[in-house]
Design an enzyme around this catalytic site. Structure first.
Site, mmCIF file in Angstrom:
data_model
loop_
_atom_site.group_PDB
_atom_site.id
_atom_site.type_symbol
_atom_site.label_atom_id
_atom_site.label_comp_id
_atom_site.label_asym_id
_atom_site.label_seq_id
_atom_site.Cartn_x
_atom_site.Cartn_y
_atom_site.Cartn_z
ATOM 1 N N GLU A 1 -9.844 -12.326 1.903
ATOM 2 C CA GLU A 1 -10.664 -11.308 1.240
ATOM 3 C C GLU A 1 -10.683 -11.476 -0.282
ATOM 4 O O GLU A 1 -10.413 -10.554 -1.039
ATOM 5 C CB GLU A 1 -10.168 -9.909 1.629
ATOM 6 C CG GLU A 1 -10.270 -9.659 3.138
ATOM 7 C CD GLU A 1 -9.717 -8.325 3.578
ATOM 8 O OE1 GLU A 1 -10.164 -7.810 4.626
ATOM 9 O OE2 GLU A 1 -8.826 -7.784 2.899
ATOM 10 N N ASP B 1 -0.039 -6.309 -3.571
ATOM 11 C CA ASP B 1 -1.430 -6.080 -3.191
ATOM 12 C C ASP B 1 -2.141 -5.380 -4.344
ATOM 13 O O ASP B 1 -1.552 -5.157 -5.405
ATOM 14 C CB ASP B 1 -1.526 -5.272 -1.902
ATOM 15 C CG ASP B 1 -2.695 -5.732 -1.040
ATOM 16 O OD1 ASP B 1 -3.851 -5.581 -1.493
ATOM 17 O OD2 ASP B 1 -2.467 -6.254 0.059
ATOM 18 N N TRP C 1 -6.446 -14.231 11.894
ATOM 19 C CA TRP C 1 -6.465 -12.794 12.102
ATOM 20 C C TRP C 1 -7.848 -12.227 12.401
ATOM 21 O O TRP C 1 -7.968 -11.181 13.019
ATOM 22 C CB TRP C 1 -5.902 -12.067 10.881
ATOM 23 C CG TRP C 1 -6.837 -12.008 9.692
ATOM 24 C CD1 TRP C 1 -6.980 -12.958 8.717
ATOM 25 C CD2 TRP C 1 -7.753 -10.961 9.363
ATOM 26 N NE1 TRP C 1 -7.934 -12.567 7.802
ATOM 27 C CE2 TRP C 1 -8.424 -11.334 8.171
ATOM 28 C CE3 TRP C 1 -8.070 -9.726 9.949
ATOM 29 C CZ2 TRP C 1 -9.398 -10.544 7.566
ATOM 30 C CZ3 TRP C 1 -9.051 -8.932 9.345
ATOM 31 C CH2 TRP C 1 -9.696 -9.344 8.154
ATOM 32 N N HIS D 1 -6.628 -9.709 -3.758
ATOM 33 C CA HIS D 1 -5.659 -8.616 -3.586
ATOM 34 C C HIS D 1 -4.637 -8.614 -4.722
ATOM 35 O O HIS D 1 -3.429 -8.468 -4.497
ATOM 36 C CB HIS D 1 -4.959 -8.725 -2.228
ATOM 37 C CG HIS D 1 -5.857 -8.360 -1.071
ATOM 38 N ND1 HIS D 1 -6.286 -7.068 -0.836
ATOM 39 C CD2 HIS D 1 -6.412 -9.127 -0.094
ATOM 40 C CE1 HIS D 1 -7.053 -7.049 0.242
ATOM 41 N NE2 HIS D 1 -7.167 -8.288 0.701
ATOM 42 N N ARG E 1 0.838 -1.205 0.000
ATOM 43 C CA ARG E 1 0.000 0.000 0.000
ATOM 44 C C ARG E 1 0.871 1.253 0.000
ATOM 45 O O ARG E 1 0.668 2.162 -0.782
ATOM 46 C CB ARG E 1 -0.906 0.006 1.237
ATOM 47 C CG ARG E 1 -2.212 -0.768 1.091
ATOM 48 C CD ARG E 1 -2.027 -2.234 0.717
ATOM 49 N NE ARG E 1 -3.281 -2.967 0.716
ATOM 50 C CZ ARG E 1 -3.703 -3.711 1.734
ATOM 51 N NH1 ARG E 1 -2.975 -3.825 2.836
ATOM 52 N NH2 ARG E 1 -4.853 -4.343 1.651
ATOM 53 N N TRP F 1 -0.110 -2.989 8.641
ATOM 54 C CA TRP F 1 -0.650 -2.644 7.332
ATOM 55 C C TRP F 1 -0.462 -1.146 7.095
ATOM 56 O O TRP F 1 -0.448 -0.355 8.040
ATOM 57 C CB TRP F 1 -2.119 -3.035 7.245
ATOM 58 C CG TRP F 1 -2.335 -4.509 7.458
ATOM 59 C CD1 TRP F 1 -2.796 -5.115 8.586
ATOM 60 C CD2 TRP F 1 -2.059 -5.560 6.533
ATOM 61 N NE1 TRP F 1 -2.828 -6.477 8.422
ATOM 62 C CE2 TRP F 1 -2.380 -6.788 7.162
ATOM 63 C CE3 TRP F 1 -1.575 -5.595 5.224
ATOM 64 C CZ2 TRP F 1 -2.235 -8.017 6.539
ATOM 65 C CZ3 TRP F 1 -1.427 -6.829 4.585
ATOM 66 C CH2 TRP F 1 -1.761 -8.021 5.248
#
Length: 441
Positions: free
Chosen positions: A208, A78, A275, A144, A49, A341
């Site tokens: 995700e 990502d 997580w 991602h 990111r 993150w």
């Protein structure tokens, strides 16, 4: 004396800690017999990111290593950027490593990005080896992956040309699980990255990964039918198992976030990283069937979260039993890992602000046996750590007491700086452009 060179190294870190708990000149007479509670003591850094320089990465490694962290989990790809050089797929760097702007709500509009060359990666791995740290790369798949799809649109179900993402969150375009060419790409990338990282573990993310496109994709649906799979959840299990087979041929153990454990046909040699804040029965099932896990509980170990949501006390007092890990199966827990993150972390000051003092709490918990831990003692001892951090120029965050004190005073200052009290509580120390640290103290 130690059972290995690494043992002696961790003993030296204890010696250094004693040094800055005293005046650095006089030492108490003492004998310490010590060993870690967990073999896996991890710290994660997201360079996807926001892109940190090699110097900043090394600084991060040195600081966590001083507290006997022995795993560096390096998040390298990502939706918002591909951060590792690929000679086989050069568009990953030409296109996938850069986005149109800083993104994430920033007012900075210039093009943003970068990537680590293979030589830089080797340099960091060698740097870690000298400090008895294993480096685990994370190359996300099947979700991602917008940065990869932006470079090679044919990797997705839709085949649509995308831009590297500038927004946070979960994005619907993921790798197509119905194309053999997708697996050829994945295996090609894995082979390139494996060559750089000698560690036995390899992380593929797996979290995700929305299946909207898989449900509409005729190739994905054909793969489900041809392999007798129940649904798209099992299709991700199929995808993960194929990647796992390739990693096993290269003597690697696959790690994935706990969402991958939803597939009942998953190879139990795979390590799950737990997580999610909600309790996941698939984790318990994985353990009962002989699997191993790493604990990264969102409410205790996610340091991108606000300081009052994930407090130092949360980190220090975490117990595996809170996540329904049976006491008689704690041997299945390899260790803990704190997650950094970087959606909202643009520079090293913000990074270190979020890590310290919460990271010190994790370091003590993952090393020390429960019988000797005391949060009140820890709070006293971290004051000396803060003095040491000041000397090193490390920008650290407050503890819970600091955040809760002087509400009226902080409300007045928040108004002065044009911030809500909600934002002020989280941000007042995060950037020196807001307020001087000594002013608050």
């Amino acid at each position: 004396k130690g059972g290995s060179q690494a043992g002696v190294w961790w003993g030296l870190q204890t010696l250094l800690q004693i040094c800055y708990q005293t005046d650095g000149k006089t030492f108490p007479g003492l004998i310490i017999k010590d060993k870690p509670a967990f073999a896996y003591r991890g710290a994660h850094l997201d360079c996807g990111r926001h892109f940190f320089s090699i110097e900043e990465v090394k600084r991060f490694i040195d600081l966590v290593n001083m507290h006997k962290i022995n795993i560096f989990h390096w998040h390298l790809t990502d939706d918002q950027g591909w951060r590792i050089e690929s000679e086989k797929y050069p568009e990953l760097n030409r296109v996938g490593s850069y986005r149109d702007s800083w993104g994430f709500g920033s007012k900075r509009t210039e093009r943003y990005g970068g990537y680590f060359t293979k030589d830089e990666i080797r340099d960091v791995v060698a740097f870690c080896k000298e400090r008895f740290i294993d480096v685990i790369p994370e190359i996300d798949m099947p979700g991602h992956t917008v940065a990869a799809i932006a470079a090679y649109p044919e990797l997705s179900c839709r085949g649509k040309k995308l831009r590297v993402e500038t927004r946070p969150g979960i994005h619907k375009d993921i790798l197509c699980a119905g194309k053999e060419s997708t697996f050829e790409f994945c295996f090609g990338i894995l082979d390139e990255v494996i060559e750089l990282f000698p560690c036995e573990y390899f992380h593929i993310g797996g979290d995700e990964a929305p299946t909207h496109e898989w449900k509409k994709c005729p190739l994905c649906q054909k793969t489900i039918k041809d392999n007798g799979l129940k649904d798209e959840v099992e299709l991700q299990g199929y995808f993960t198992n194929k990647v796992n087979e390739h990693l096993k041929k290269n003597n690697k153990t696959l790690i994935g976030w706990n969402e991958i454990l939803a597939s009942k046909y998953l190879d139990r040699d795979i390590v799950g990283q737990y997580w999610t804040s909600q309790k996941d029965p698939n984790v318990v099932k994985h353990i009962k069937e002989g699997g191993k896990i790493i604990l990264s509980c969102h409410s205790a170990f996610y340091f991108d979260m606000k300081l009052y949501d994930v407090t130092t006390k949360n980190s220090y007092t975490f117990r595996p039993e809170e996540h329904e890990i049976p006491k008689d199966m704690l041997d299945s827990v390899l260790g803990y890992e704190c997650e950094n993150w970087s959606e909202w972390t643009e520079n090293k000051d913000e990074l270190f602000f979020k890590i310290f003092t919460r990271g010190l709490a994790v370091a003590e918990c993952v090393w020390s046996d429960d019988s000797v831990k005391s949060f009140s003692s820890f709070k006293q001892r971290i004051q000396k750590h803060k003095e040491f951090a000041d000397a090193l120029g490390i920008f650290y965050g407050p503890d819970e007491i600091t955040l809760k004190k002087n509400y009226r005073f902080k409300k007045k200052l928040a108004k002065e700086y044009g911030l809500s009290i909600h934002d002020f509580n989280c941000e007042y120390l995060m950037s020196k452009r807001y307020i001087n640290v000594e002013h608050i103290k």
